[in-house]
Design a protein around this motif. Structure first.
Motif, short mmCIF file in Angstrom:
data_model
loop_
_atom_site.label_atom_id
_atom_site.label_comp_id
_atom_site.label_asym_id
_atom_site.label_seq_id
_atom_site.Cartn_x
_atom_site.Cartn_y
_atom_site.Cartn_z
N TRP A 232 1.37 -16.01 8.57
CA TRP A 232 0.69 -15.61 7.35
C TRP A 232 -0.26 -14.45 7.64
N LEU A 233 -1.04 -14.56 8.71
CA LEU A 233 -1.99 -13.50 9.06
C LEU A 233 -1.26 -12.21 9.40
N LEU A 234 -0.19 -12.30 10.15
CA LEU A 234 0.59 -11.12 10.52
C LEU A 234 1.12 -10.40 9.28
N PHE B 103 1.37 -6.20 5.07
CA PHE B 103 1.61 -5.85 3.68
C PHE B 103 0.36 -5.81 2.82
N GLY B 104 -0.73 -6.40 3.27
CA GLY B 104 -1.95 -6.41 2.48
C GLY B 104 -2.97 -5.38 2.94
N VAL B 105 -2.87 -4.93 4.20
CA VAL B 105 -3.86 -4.00 4.73
C VAL B 105 -3.21 -2.68 5.15
N ALA C 171 0.28 3.87 2.22
CA ALA C 171 0.77 4.38 0.94
C ALA C 171 -0.29 5.27 0.28
N SER C 172 -1.57 4.90 0.35
CA SER C 172 -2.61 5.73 -0.27
C SER C 172 -2.78 7.04 0.50
#
Length: 65
Positions: free
Chosen positions: A44-46, A51-53, A59-60
């Protein structure tokens, strides 16, 4: 939570029934449960970091260029 519940009722029993672990007493069952929880937390952390950080940051940065 839904994913965790589904994994708890499908994967954990499969781990117990697979024959890969020695299940001689209650402590053995708890160790398999601990392994299930630890591997789940690490994965989950990986994926959260990927994908969350990292992916949103990348992308930004690409959108700015």
């Amino acid at each position: 939570m839904v994913h965790f519940g589904i994994m708890l009722v499908t994967v954990l029993p499969a781990m117990y029934l697979s024959g890969w672990f020695i299940l001689a007493n209650a402590m053995d069952y708890l160790q398999v449960l601990g392994m299930f929880l630890m591997v789940g937390a690490v994965l989950w952390l990986l994926f959260y970091l990927i994908f969350g950080v990292f992916q949103p940051k990348r992308a930004s940065q690409q959108a700015r260029n």
